[in-house]
Write a protein that holds these residues in place. Sequence first.
Motif, PDB file in Angstrom:
ATOM      1  N   LYS A   2      55.849  54.273  35.909  1.00 20.61           N
ATOM      2  CA  LYS A   2      54.409  54.013  35.787  1.00 20.61           C
ATOM      3  C   LYS A   2      54.135  52.611  35.242  1.00 20.61           C
ATOM      4  CE  LYS A   2      54.131  56.644  31.465  1.00 20.61           C
ATOM      5  NZ  LYS A   2      53.565  57.829  30.826  1.00 20.61           N
ATOM      6  N   PHE A   3      55.172  52.006  34.649  1.00 18.98           N
ATOM      7  CA  PHE A   3      54.990  50.644  34.120  1.00 18.98           C
ATOM      8  C   PHE A   3      55.312  49.585  35.184  1.00 18.98           C
ATOM      9  CE2 PHE A   3      55.666  53.218  30.321  1.00 18.98           C
ATOM     10  CZ  PHE A   3      54.585  52.833  29.552  1.00 18.98           C
ATOM     11  N   PRO A   5      53.848  48.690  38.031  1.00 16.33           N
ATOM     12  CA  PRO A   5      52.766  47.766  38.423  1.00 16.33           C
ATOM     13  C   PRO A   5      52.536  46.675  37.389  1.00 16.33           C
ATOM     14  CG  PRO A   5      52.094  50.047  38.776  1.00 16.33           C
ATOM     15  CD  PRO A   5      53.402  50.098  38.036  1.00 16.33           C
ATOM     16  N   LEU A   6      52.751  47.023  36.120  1.00 13.12           N
ATOM     17  CA  LEU A   6      52.579  46.037  35.054  1.00 13.12           C
ATOM     18  C   LEU A   6      53.644  44.939  35.167  1.00 13.12           C
ATOM     19  CD1 LEU A   6      50.911  45.459  32.527  1.00 13.12           C
ATOM     20  CD2 LEU A   6      52.482  46.882  31.223  1.00 13.12           C
ATOM     21  N   ALA A   9      52.832  42.897  38.285  1.00 12.15           N
ATOM     22  CA  ALA A   9      51.665  42.029  38.051  1.00 12.15           C
ATOM     23  C   ALA A   9      52.067  40.807  37.219  1.00 12.15           C
ATOM     24  CB  ALA A   9      50.572  42.807  37.342  1.00 12.15           C
ATOM     25  N   ASN A  10      52.915  41.017  36.240  1.00 13.88           N
ATOM     26  CA  ASN A  10      53.355  39.891  35.417  1.00 13.88           C
ATOM     27  C   ASN A  10      54.222  38.915  36.208  1.00 13.88           C
ATOM     28  OD1 ASN A  10      52.123  40.142  32.881  1.00 13.88           O
ATOM     29  ND2 ASN A  10      53.443  41.863  32.382  1.00 13.88           N
ATOM     30  N   ARG A  13      52.122  36.641  38.201  1.00 13.74           N
ATOM     31  CA  ARG A  13      51.193  35.796  37.421  1.00 13.74           C
ATOM     32  C   ARG A  13      51.258  34.341  37.887  1.00 13.74           C
ATOM     33  NH1 ARG A  13      49.643  36.312  31.905  1.00 13.74           N
ATOM     34  NH2 ARG A  13      50.697  38.305  32.078  1.00 13.74           N
ATOM     35  N   GLU A 283      48.764  38.220  24.891  1.00  9.27           N
ATOM     36  CA  GLU A 283      48.712  39.457  25.668  1.00  9.27           C
ATOM     37  C   GLU A 283      49.593  40.533  25.047  1.00  9.27           C
ATOM     38  OE1 GLU A 283      49.268  38.835  29.852  1.00  9.27           O
ATOM     39  OE2 GLU A 283      48.077  37.019  29.776  1.00  9.27           O
ATOM     40  N   VAL A 286      47.684  42.063  22.314  1.00 13.14           N
ATOM     41  CA  VAL A 286      46.679  43.005  22.821  1.00 13.14           C
ATOM     42  C   VAL A 286      47.340  44.329  23.210  1.00 13.14           C
ATOM     43  CG1 VAL A 286      45.038  43.430  24.699  1.00 13.14           C
ATOM     44  CG2 VAL A 286      45.108  41.197  23.585  1.00 13.14           C
ATOM     45  N   MET A 287      48.488  44.225  23.871  1.00 19.78           N
ATOM     46  CA  MET A 287      49.191  45.446  24.279  1.00 19.78           C
ATOM     47  C   MET A 287      49.586  46.274  23.062  1.00 19.78           C
ATOM     48  SD  MET A 287      51.450  43.880  27.381  1.00 19.78           S
ATOM     49  CE  MET A 287      52.449  45.311  27.701  1.00 19.78           C
TER      50      MET A 287
ATOM     51  N   PHE B  91      37.731  43.375  21.310  1.00 16.33           N
ATOM     52  CA  PHE B  91      37.766  42.037  20.721  1.00 16.33           C
ATOM     53  C   PHE B  91      36.545  41.212  21.137  1.00 16.33           C
ATOM     54  CE2 PHE B  91      41.997  43.566  21.669  1.00 16.33           C
ATOM     55  CZ  PHE B  91      42.688  43.377  20.492  1.00 16.33           C
ATOM     56  N   ASN B  95      39.858  39.887  25.801  1.00 19.42           N
ATOM     57  CA  ASN B  95      41.308  40.077  25.846  1.00 19.42           C
ATOM     58  C   ASN B  95      41.774  41.073  26.898  1.00 19.42           C
ATOM     59  OD1 ASN B  95      41.838  38.176  23.952  1.00 19.42           O
ATOM     60  ND2 ASN B  95      42.003  39.596  22.239  1.00 19.42           N
ATOM     61  N   LEU B  97      43.944  41.711  30.256  1.00 23.31           N
ATOM     62  CA  LEU B  97      45.129  41.059  30.806  1.00 23.31           C
ATOM     63  C   LEU B  97      44.749  40.455  32.166  1.00 23.31           C
ATOM     64  CD1 LEU B  97      48.128  43.376  29.909  1.00 23.31           C
ATOM     65  CD2 LEU B  97      46.826  41.822  28.496  1.00 23.31           C
ATOM     66  N   VAL B  99      46.241  39.381  34.705  1.00 19.87           N
ATOM     67  CA  VAL B  99      46.971  39.712  35.945  1.00 19.87           C
ATOM     68  C   VAL B  99      46.666  41.119  36.433  1.00 19.87           C
ATOM     69  CG1 VAL B  99      48.882  38.120  35.568  1.00 19.87           C
ATOM     70  CG2 VAL B  99      48.991  40.418  34.586  1.00 19.87           C
ATOM     71  N   LEU B 100      45.909  41.860  35.633  1.00 24.26           N
ATOM     72  CA  LEU B 100      45.600  43.234  36.025  1.00 24.26           C
ATOM     73  C   LEU B 100      44.138  43.347  36.466  1.00 24.26           C
ATOM     74  CD1 LEU B 100      47.316  45.240  33.128  1.00 24.26           C
ATOM     75  CD2 LEU B 100      48.291  44.537  35.310  1.00 24.26           C
ATOM     76  N   GLN B 104      43.324  48.582  36.343  1.00 27.00           N
ATOM     77  CA  GLN B 104      44.637  48.563  35.681  1.00 27.00           C
ATOM     78  C   GLN B 104      44.505  48.265  34.188  1.00 27.00           C
ATOM     79  OE1 GLN B 104      46.332  45.660  38.396  1.00 27.00           O
ATOM     80  NE2 GLN B 104      47.834  47.156  39.106  1.00 27.00           N
ATOM     81  N   LEU B 108      45.606  50.954  31.086  1.00 26.63           N
ATOM     82  CA  LEU B 108      46.728  50.551  30.211  1.00 26.63           C
ATOM     83  C   LEU B 108      47.030  51.555  29.089  1.00 26.63           C
ATOM     84  CD1 LEU B 108      48.523  48.047  30.465  1.00 26.63           C
ATOM     85  CD2 LEU B 108      47.076  46.908  28.802  1.00 26.63           C
ATOM     86  N   LEU B 111      48.869  54.724  30.159  1.00 25.91           N
ATOM     87  CA  LEU B 111      50.291  54.636  30.523  1.00 25.91           C
ATOM     88  C   LEU B 111      51.165  55.160  29.384  1.00 25.91           C
ATOM     89  CD1 LEU B 111      50.462  51.080  32.180  1.00 25.91           C
ATOM     90  CD2 LEU B 111      50.355  53.285  33.327  1.00 25.91           C
ATOM     91  N   ARG B 120      45.379  60.010  35.508  1.00 27.92           N
ATOM     92  CA  ARG B 120      45.099  58.689  34.908  1.00 27.92           C
ATOM     93  C   ARG B 120      44.007  57.987  35.710  1.00 27.92           C
ATOM     94  NH1 ARG B 120      50.760  57.821  34.877  1.00 27.92           N
ATOM     95  NH2 ARG B 120      50.519  56.125  36.374  1.00 27.92           N
TER      96      ARG B 120
END
Lengths: 380, 234
Positions: A2-3, A5-6, A9-10, A13, A283, A286-287, B91, B95, B97, B99-100, B104, B108, B111, B120
């Motif tokens: 499930k990660f 796509p993340l 996407a990175n 970038r 980022e 934020v995560m 924020f 903030n 992301l 690229v998403l 998405q 987040l 996930l 989801r």
Amino acid sequence: MKFLPLVIANLKRHKLRTLLTTLSVTLALFLFASLRSVVTTLSAGSEVSSASRMVVQNSTAFVIPLPMSYANRLSSVPHVKAVTWANWFGGKYGDGKKFFAQFAIDPASYLAMYPEIQVAEDQKQAFLKERAAAIIGEGLVRSFGWKVGDNITLQGTIFPGDWTFTVRGIYHATLKEYGDDQFMFHYDYLYEKYPDRVTPGWFIMQIDDPTAAPGVAKTIDDQFRNSNAPTKTGTEKAFASGFASMWGNVKLLMSTIGMAVVFAILLVTANAMMMNQRERTSEVAVMKTVGFSDRRVFGLIIIEAAVISLTGALLGLGAAALLPIVTGFGQGGFLPGFHVTIGTMLFGIAVALLLTIASGVFPAWQAARLPVVQALRRVE
Amino acid sequence: MALVEIRNVYKSFKREAQTVDVYSGLSMDFEEGSYTALMGPSGSGKSTLLNLIAGLDKPTSGTVRVEGSEVSSMTSAQLAPWRARTIGFVFQSYNLLPVLTAHQNVELPLLLTNLGKKERAERTEIALGVVGLADRMDHFPRQLSGGQEQRVAIARAIVADPTLILLDEPTGQLDSKSSEEVLELLRRLNDEFHKTIMIVTHDAKAADRAKAVLHLEKGVLLERSQLSGAGVAT
């Protein structure tokens, strides 16, 4: 999963940067695998050489021939069972773009000395009977489409003139490292045209006891030490190594300078990958605020580094594996049997994993340890 | 028992050679379902309070409890899943992301749950619907206005249905129309969905929408204004 796509996407970038970084890894691993394969092929060529065969060459230089009279004297040395000889011809075919090795040999004694060269009996007899006959390896059949009965004209470079041979036999090399792309013809045919110039380039001897080789070598070299053509006698393995590196110390060049280039490319690549991660400090913060754990952040960054490294490695190693097939490199006598071994492939994968660690672990560790408040303060 | 309990909290920072005290024994409670605005000049400790409640920072001494769990003593490994379940954070500068897509970005936090892909997606669409951006889910942040970005950030904050939504100057970079939309949305989240909300703001209009306003200065609670609902005790 499930990660994924993340991660994707990175990687997307900075598409160009990701592409160039991946291509850098591709190039580095391609060079690594190709250069290492040259070294392993050279070593394999030496390893397959018979322990009971010895080679006598001119001690001054490999290219200076030896007198024919040495044949009888070598035969009388204790432990020597048989003697044969050969010459490097150095001709070219057509425009000369496709190189292959040509040797003038003493047919009967040479074929008896080399059981690795398998020729059908009728073809062998036809070759032995005809002075302008030649036998060729299966590799040359593949490269040029030649067949038994064809007349082949080579242009001599060391021995000028047009030399026409009739293919009377096609040999199969039982050991691929021996090479199946050689062109062999009668020594006498060469001698007839240049009787004043042609003498054997080197002698090959069969001895009855491999352990006697050092003694045999010393006896022979002592015998000719004060002659006009002093000798250097050694095992065929030593000769094979020396022959392969007659354009310089190929192995040293490949394994040191080549690897240094590869290492430099890898450093640049690792730096690009680290830079990519440094740009994403905010980022990561934020995560973490969202709930990603330090371990999860670490894992995601490592996976990204691994995707780039392993994709690059697979492309590079794949290209190296295809190199001899696509370009025909490895045919032509210099590096018979050139191919990328499984060992080199695994070594290449190990290099890619090492690159993943070098380029991924440090930024991943930094990101995992990142104090969120500090990073957010920078963002806000 | 209050949803958030802050007891005798001291917090100091090292700034170069000097120690700066932010709080010296701060205590306060926030009730479940409250909507509180924290106001005060820069450096009064408003954002630090949010960070302490979210477990992003630790007090020098004292305790911070949320739903009975002592946040201030949790390890980093314990905090991450707790934060994913309990806190929605918004924020000032959104903030998201870059690229998403909006979808998405909002997905987040999910996930980190055990929800399947379909579930989801459903929850993400609901969250985007709540903030009025169901038709923008495939847009990237650069394709959205500031107000829309902040609404996506709010959708991200509510999608996992957290206990507490913390917002640090959410209207600070928005024009008045976008600010109004965001503030209206927050009020709805509190009124209709009974979300507990704490908002740090300099904006009096934003504070007016809250049900209680706390004024902090130099880490000390100066004043408490009760507007249209209960929820804060000191």
